[in-house]
Design a protein around this motif. Structure first.
Motif, PDB file in Angstrom:
ATOM      1  N   CYS A   1       0.829  -1.210   0.000  1.00 26.14           N
ATOM      2  CA  CYS A   1       0.000   0.000   0.000  1.00 26.14           C
ATOM      3  C   CYS A   1       0.859   1.253   0.000  1.00 26.14           C
ATOM      4  O   CYS A   1       0.540   2.249  -0.637  1.00 26.14           O
TER       5      CYS A   1
ATOM      6  N   PHE B   1      -1.020  -1.936  -4.987  1.00 26.71           N
ATOM      7  CA  PHE B   1      -2.350  -1.484  -5.409  1.00 26.71           C
ATOM      8  C   PHE B   1      -2.513  -0.005  -5.110  1.00 26.71           C
ATOM      9  O   PHE B   1      -1.898   0.539  -4.209  1.00 26.71           O
ATOM     10  N   LEU B   2      -3.346   0.617  -5.897  1.00 30.42           N
ATOM     11  CA  LEU B   2      -3.794   1.988  -5.659  1.00 30.42           C
ATOM     12  C   LEU B   2      -5.300   1.904  -5.466  1.00 30.42           C
ATOM     13  O   LEU B   2      -5.991   1.192  -6.208  1.00 30.42           O
TER      14      LEU B   2
ATOM     15  N   ARG C   1      -8.476   1.852  -8.123  1.00 30.98           N
ATOM     16  CA  ARG C   1      -8.997   0.757  -8.946  1.00 30.98           C
ATOM     17  C   ARG C   1     -10.336   0.236  -8.410  1.00 30.98           C
ATOM     18  O   ARG C   1     -11.025  -0.492  -9.121  1.00 30.98           O
TER      19      ARG C   1
END
Lengths: 337, 337
Positions: free
Chosen positions: A245, A276-277, A280
């Motif tokens: 993250c 991940f961002l 999404r």
């Protein structure tokens, strides 16, 4: 003439940002044109990702231009509206309204906030980007199942505290790392984590994680990178999952950080690691917001805000954030509600 | 009395294995009991994973005991059978029959080989564990789609060469790294890779990968770890996938290797990294074997064997493998077919 104070990026930092990298400017309050609204900022969110925007290097988003207002999520009140979907007085939240008193926005940039859910400042915190990051990063990237051991770094922070509590709701054993004994006490005694590690005083972090996670780490939610993350990788359980993250320990490096190679741990445990961002998951935010609001009302999900008063103090507060000086979600109170 | 020659682990290596770590012993050929068969080894497979078994450290499988026969996949002929499912003369393949002339096995440890598919030595190569590793690691862990750029390390090796060719069949652009100009010529001129990098002479590996993969690396199939892998991570495309199959550059380290921290690349590209062992796909092997045998017959999937004659030369050949001295799938011809 009403004045808009705004904090712009004066220059790009080398290493840890300093006061010289920021500049407070004043300009007339802008007028909304057709389809736009004028938002009066009430709460400004300060978050680690902003450090990335201050640099020119490749990242997932374009760098903040030098001379441009600093990027930032804001909760505010509609002062003037040229969009029939918004009325004067509406409380709204926008991810990119910036470090300033007033911002012009279109409907694509803001969403309405329901003040009956929780205090509106939570719209940039537990019920905003950090909360969504915790919910989706844990549940969709980390994919914990009941009985899993979940380790989260920066566990008393805006994201980490929510990750740990959601994992507890999901029947996991939860361990957090934090940078002071007070923070460790907070996550274990107030938030219900099963164990906490003060990474500044733990000494051998590998041993500390092993002791706190004797069956290995099934899910590691990483906000920090660096030595804490090395210890997490060294203690991965078979089929472990790592959700990347943030890497706050590395953001101010002027050279690429070096560390132990950890892919062997990934290989022998058949583990998976995913960056991940939160964007999404945008289409799923409404589901998560409803659930998290309910957990807050039920007392299962608690949050702590670290409130700084006054826009002009945002740079100092942000520099403290990068050193872990905040305790809970860092927000700047820009104006009275 | 017939003699079984077997090579045992004489001592655990520190760093690169040496001849002293192996010992050739002789014993009477064992007799199969009820439910067992006696297999005469014809082809012995030598593979990098064996280095892990020689050490006592934690891995995915128990270490080879000191004094025990070296683990190894074998293709052989049934000499005697006490299991009605196997007849004398059947060609079989078993993953753990070991570095020896004769082995006792039960039906759970061997499978029949169809000699009409391809030369039987391929049952420990392109149509055996290495081929299955390539097929499932690429297709199920790397998950390439047509148009992707696929980078594979150790690209002329047993696994890497198959990975690249399967990726070409799937409509990808394929780039390989290897340790000599001959190997680079082989993958580009004979196997149809789009580009190759000699990692020993490339100099700036980051720049070499960037030049060969101008749109970034969508899928990286990693057999080696170390600096080649650092360069792959630095060039990941958005949403890239990394399949961790091996880390041969690290296996002989006596201390944990150090390298640049690469999780930032994983984060900003929302990439995913997964370690895998081929055994998780066992139930699907028959599907892959049929497809790969067809591709071989159609000339779309080529393989190269590096044949060493004589069981007694296995230790020397294995030590060469760890230094990249082999060219193609390394197999020991133990006896005439």
């Amino acid at each position: 003439m009403a004045v808009n104070r705004r904090i712009v990026l004066a220059s790009r930092p080398v290493g840890m940002p300093t006061a010289e990298n920021f500049r407070l400017e004043e300009e007339p309050v802008p007028e909304p044109r057709h389809g736009e609204v004028l938002v009066r900022a009430l709460w400004l969110s300060l978050d680690p990702y902003m450090r990335g925007r201050m640099s020119a290097g490749k990242s997932y988003a374009a760098p903040n231009p030098v001379g441009g207002v600093m990027t930032g999520g804001v909760c505010g009140r509609v002062e003037k509206s040229q969009d029939p979907a918004f009325q004067e007085g509406d409380i709204v939240q926008g991810f990119a309204l910036g470090w300033q008193d007033y911002a012009i926005a279109t409907s694509a940039q803001i969403r309405k906030v329901d003040p009956s859910l929780a205090p509106i400042s939570t719209s940039v915190g537990i019920l905003g980007m950090p909360g969504m990051t915790a919910y989706f990063g844990l549940l969709e990237v980390g994919r914990p199942v009941p009985g899993d051991t979940v380790l989260v770094s920066a566990a008393s922070g805006a994201v980490g505290a929510a990750v740990g509590q959601i994992a507890k709701i999901g029947g996991c054993r939860v361990v957090g790392t934090a940078g002071s004994d007070d923070k460790v006490d907070y996550i274990t005694k107030e938030l219900g984590f099963d164990a906490g590690i003060n990474y500044r005083t733990a000494g051998d972090l590998n041993a500390a994680v092993r002791e706190a996670c004797p069956d290995g780490v099934d899910v590691y939610f990483d906000n920090v990178g660096g030595p804490v993350t090395d210890a997490a990788f060294a203690n991965l359980a078979q089929w472990g999952r790592v959700a990347i993250c943030g890497q706050i320990s590395q953001y101010n490096n002027t050279e690429e950080g070096m560390g132990p190679r950890s892919l062997r741990h990934v290989l022998i445990n058949q583990a998976s690691v995913e960056g991940f961002l939160v964007f999404r998951f945008t289409q799923k935010y409404p589901i998560a917001l409803r659930r998290m609001a309910r957990w807050i009302k039920e007392g299962k999900l608690r949050y702590r805000e670290d409130v700084v008063e006054g826009l002009e103090r945002a740079p100092e507060a942000f520099m403290g954030l990068l050193q872990g000086k905040n305790f809970g979600k860092l927000v700047v109170k820009v104006a009275d509600e």
